[in-house]
Scaffold this active site. Structure first.
Site, PDB file in Angstrom:
ATOM      1  N   GLU A 275     -37.730 -22.292  25.640  1.00 21.44           N
ATOM      2  CA  GLU A 275     -37.892 -22.549  24.215  1.00 21.44           C
ATOM      3  C   GLU A 275     -38.348 -24.001  24.065  1.00 21.44           C
ATOM      4  O   GLU A 275     -37.892 -24.874  24.811  1.00 21.44           O
ATOM      5  CB  GLU A 275     -36.508 -22.350  23.565  1.00 21.44           C
ATOM      6  CG  GLU A 275     -36.488 -22.292  22.080  1.00 21.44           C
ATOM      7  CD  GLU A 275     -36.698 -20.879  21.508  1.00 21.44           C
ATOM      8  OE1 GLU A 275     -37.071 -19.937  22.246  1.00 21.44           O
ATOM      9  OE2 GLU A 275     -36.504 -20.745  20.299  1.00 21.44           O
TER      10      GLU A 275
ATOM     11  N   LYS B 167     -28.227 -20.737  21.825  1.00 23.49           N
ATOM     12  CA  LYS B 167     -29.484 -20.222  21.269  1.00 23.49           C
ATOM     13  C   LYS B 167     -30.194 -21.394  20.603  1.00 23.49           C
ATOM     14  O   LYS B 167     -29.730 -21.940  19.609  1.00 23.49           O
ATOM     15  CB  LYS B 167     -29.228 -19.102  20.263  1.00 23.49           C
ATOM     16  CG  LYS B 167     -30.510 -18.471  19.755  1.00 23.49           C
ATOM     17  CD  LYS B 167     -30.217 -17.199  18.971  1.00 23.49           C
ATOM     18  CE  LYS B 167     -31.473 -16.383  18.693  1.00 23.49           C
ATOM     19  NZ  LYS B 167     -32.337 -16.980  17.693  1.00 23.49           N
TER      20      LYS B 167
HETATM   21  P1  AMP Z   1     -34.822 -13.843  17.502  1.00 18.10           P
HETATM   22  O1  AMP Z   1     -36.085 -14.657  17.405  1.00 18.10           O
HETATM   23  O2  AMP Z   1     -33.875 -14.084  16.383  1.00 18.10           O
HETATM   24  O3  AMP Z   1     -35.112 -12.397  17.816  1.00 18.10           O
HETATM   25  O4  AMP Z   1     -34.013 -14.365  18.784  1.00 18.10           O
HETATM   26  C1  AMP Z   1     -34.552 -14.313  20.052  1.00 18.10           C
HETATM   27  C2  AMP Z   1     -35.258 -15.610  20.346  1.00 18.10           C
HETATM   28  O5  AMP Z   1     -34.313 -16.653  20.507  1.00 18.10           O
HETATM   29  C3  AMP Z   1     -35.989 -15.609  21.656  1.00 18.10           C
HETATM   30  O6  AMP Z   1     -37.235 -14.994  21.590  1.00 18.10           O
HETATM   31  C4  AMP Z   1     -36.108 -17.083  21.955  1.00 18.10           C
HETATM   32  O7  AMP Z   1     -37.267 -17.586  21.324  1.00 18.10           O
HETATM   33  C5  AMP Z   1     -34.905 -17.683  21.263  1.00 18.10           C
HETATM   34  N1  AMP Z   1     -33.897 -18.260  22.186  1.00 18.10           N
HETATM   35  C6  AMP Z   1     -33.261 -19.425  21.980  1.00 18.10           C
HETATM   36  N2  AMP Z   1     -32.390 -19.687  22.956  1.00 18.10           N
HETATM   37  C7  AMP Z   1     -32.467 -18.656  23.835  1.00 18.10           C
HETATM   38  C8  AMP Z   1     -31.802 -18.347  25.058  1.00 18.10           C
HETATM   39  N3  AMP Z   1     -30.862 -19.144  25.578  1.00 18.10           N
HETATM   40  N4  AMP Z   1     -32.141 -17.187  25.664  1.00 18.10           N
HETATM   41  C9  AMP Z   1     -33.076 -16.370  25.145  1.00 18.10           C
HETATM   42  N5  AMP Z   1     -33.729 -16.606  24.002  1.00 18.10           N
HETATM   43  C10 AMP Z   1     -33.435 -17.740  23.339  1.00 18.10           C
END
Ligand code: AMP
Length: 575
Positions: A316, A261
């Protein structure tokens, strides 16, 4: 359609509590919209433009209050409008409370008809006129544009009846709130034009335009609807993730796709490579489909350099230091959405894109493909054309992906992610399709630990093979009176470098050894995360940590400061 008719219908919908009845009323509205169908399908949701269009009216609340005040008469000021808003709490209600019309002056007439006159009644304003005026207002730029916007808006309010003013004000400030969600419009389109809801849904996902979908459903029926496709340059909503645990993921799926992530900002890249007589076109959109291309020249350069087919990629953008290592999210924010001094900002913070999904490539829409197939396509899109097979590590801009059902492997991917400066891991269902705008169970961001535990390290095991000289698999204990009771082992996910460091730290405390097993004097305290505390006969405390992971050494703590069995029990009962 008369704007007055729209306002009447909106008022009826707003007064309707039952969902099904709301859908029926929206259906009737769409059926009656005739040539204004596209506009009405958006207005009813409080949108002026299609969701994918970055255009905004760029009119702030105070400009709107000013326009309302002017249309309300010489004795009303925008402060009065604000005061009323403070009392009433909602701009539509405030606007509906004035008697508009009869005001003269620049912009008082937006074409057709005159002022609404003393009665404050409708003045033949049509939905299309409202749309055209708002569209021209959105396009106004340059010096004096704010005044011109206020003038045009004043012209509209000046022709409004009470109900028209209510919905015009809400439309302008994007606060429609008549209880019509996206699902209601989808169902209404399906009912009005007799097409299945899920086909409408798919068309909405690829086009992001309720207006266009409604029109196609009516004029080109099912075939036309099914022919709607993604378009390079037109953003779609991003698929979102829920919080979740490794336990959830492995219980629900045969195996999990695990990715790092990245701690950056979501981007959707649309790229059309240069052709014989056209230059390459690249657009970068934020998670909210805002066009952020200008702020991220590195992403455009990346696309020009690496992409040879028309594609839509999901990923990202991450800020990096001079070694290419990731920097915290705050650094990306210094670049993201920046409109001025981009070149200067670029000198201070460098960004790079990482892509984890491919929605479209060379004319193929991939939303319905499983994640693994989309990832394969992503790899090939990003791989240099003349290279032979290369490992994923060597494909620039490609997010790595592991498919596994082994919790230990997931732990070690997680630890590596954290150690490389990323936020943690994402767990995805390898079979899942891409659902734009959905925060479903198919993508899970691993839940951060609610609490960590500080445990005494009471044992370890020598590693095997390449790791034979390292202590690994550390036994963890909590305090129970003067004793220590075991709660689990933290085994994996520690890099060689870390293992060497921990071995140096612990080896002096080896009390006894038998085979690979080592007893340690209780000297060192580890902070560990975990997903759950379970009862267990395996450990002497009677409990076991589920998926424990190493967070760090608590150099500041002695064993006497480690967590106790009571704390473990109270954390368990709070679960
Ligand atoms: P959150 O913002 O905490 O809801 O986490 C989801 C966000 O993590 C997504 O919208 C992306 O911006 C980010 N993200 C980072 N790495 C990944 C990944 N490998 N797959 C999907 N989302 C990711």
């Amino acid at each position: 359609m008369e704007f007055d008719t729209f306002a009447d219908r909106a008022a009826a919908i707003e007064a309707e509590p039952a969902d099904l009845e709301i859908v029926a009323q929206v259906r009737d509205l769409l059926e009656d919209a005739e040539s204004d169908l596209q506009i009405v399908a958006r207005f009813v949701q409080g949108r002026v433009f299609p969701a994918w269009r970055s255009t905004t009216l760029d009119i702030g609340p105070s400009a709107c209050y000013e326009a309302i005040a002017r249309a309300a008469g010489t004795n009303v000021s925008s402060d009065d409008v604000e005061d009323r808003l403070a009392e009433v709490g909602e701009i539509g209600e405030v606007a509906a409370g004035y008697d508009f019309g009869g005001q003269q002056g620049l912009g008082a007439f937006t074409g057709g008809g005159g002022g609404a006159g003393e009665t404050g009644g409708s003045d033949g304003l049509t939905v299309r006129e409202v749309f055209n005026t708002l569209e021209s207002l959105a396009a106004a730029e340059g010096s004096g544009s704010q005044d011109r916007k206020i003038d045009r808006l004043f012209g509209l309010f000046n022709r409004c009846s009470s109900d028209e003013a209510r919905y015009l004000a809400r439309l302008v400030l994007a606060e429609m709130r008549i209880g019509v969600g996206e699902g209601a419009v989808r169902d209404a389109i399906a009912e009005a034009f007799d097409v299945p809801g899920e086909r409408v849904e798919r068309a909405l996902q690829v086009s992001n335009d309720y207006g266009q979908v409604a029109r196609v459903a009516r004029d080109a029926d099912l075939e036309g609807l099914d022919a709607m496709a993604l378009e390079v340059g037109r953003p779609v909503q991003a698929m979102l993730a829920q919080a979740g645990t490794v336990t959830d993921a492995l219980e629900e799926w045969a195996a999990a796709a695990v990715e790092w992530k990245y701690d950056g900002a979501r981007i959707q890249l649309h790229h059309e490579p240069a052709a014989d007589d056209t230059a390459a076109e690249t657009s970068v959109f934020s998670r909210n489909m805002e066009d952020v291309t200008g702020a991220l020249p590195e992403v455009v350069e990346f696309a020009d350099e690496h992409l040879e087919e028309p594609v839509i990629l999901d990923g990202e953008v991450v800020a990096i230091d001079e070694n290419g290592d990731p920097l915290p999210f705050q650094e990306v924010l210094k670049r993201f959405r920046r409109k001025h001094d981009v070149a200067k900002a670029r000198e201070d913070v460098t960004v790079r894109p990482v892509f984890f999904d491919c929605l479209h490539a060379a004319g193929d829409d991939l939303l319905e493909e499983p994640l693994t197939a989309r990832h394969d396509r992503l790899r090939s899109v990003l791989s240099p054309a003349d290279s032979g097979p290369v490992s994923d590590d060597d494909v620039e801009g490609l997010s790595l992906l592991w498919i596994t059902d082994d919790p230990d492997e997931i732990e070690s991917i997680d630890a590596e992610a954290l150690e490389s400066g990323h936020e943690g891991i994402m767990l995805k269902d390898p079979e899942s399709t891409y659902s734009p705008g959905r925060r479903g169970k198919h993508w899970r961001k691993r839940k951060p630990d609610v609490e960590t535990l500080d445990c005494v390290v009471t044992g370890a095991e020598w590693g095997e093979g390449r790791r034979a000289t390292f202590l690994g698999t550390f036994e963890l204990s909590v305090r129970a009176g003067d004793d220590l009771e075991t709660v689990g082992k933290v085994a994996t996910g520690i890099t060689d470098e870390k293992l060497a460091e921990l071995t140096d730290l612990l080896e002096p405390h080896v009390a006894s050894e038998e085979g690979q097993e080592v007893d340690l004097e209780p000297e060192i305290v580890f902070e560990v995360g975990y997903e759950e505390i379970q009862t267990s006969p395996t450990y002497s405390s009677g409990y076991a940590l589920r998926f424990p992971r190493f967070v760090g050494v608590r150099h500041d703590k002695d064993p006497g400061d480690a967590d106790s069995l009571e704390r473990l029990e109270s954390l368990r009962s709070a679960q």
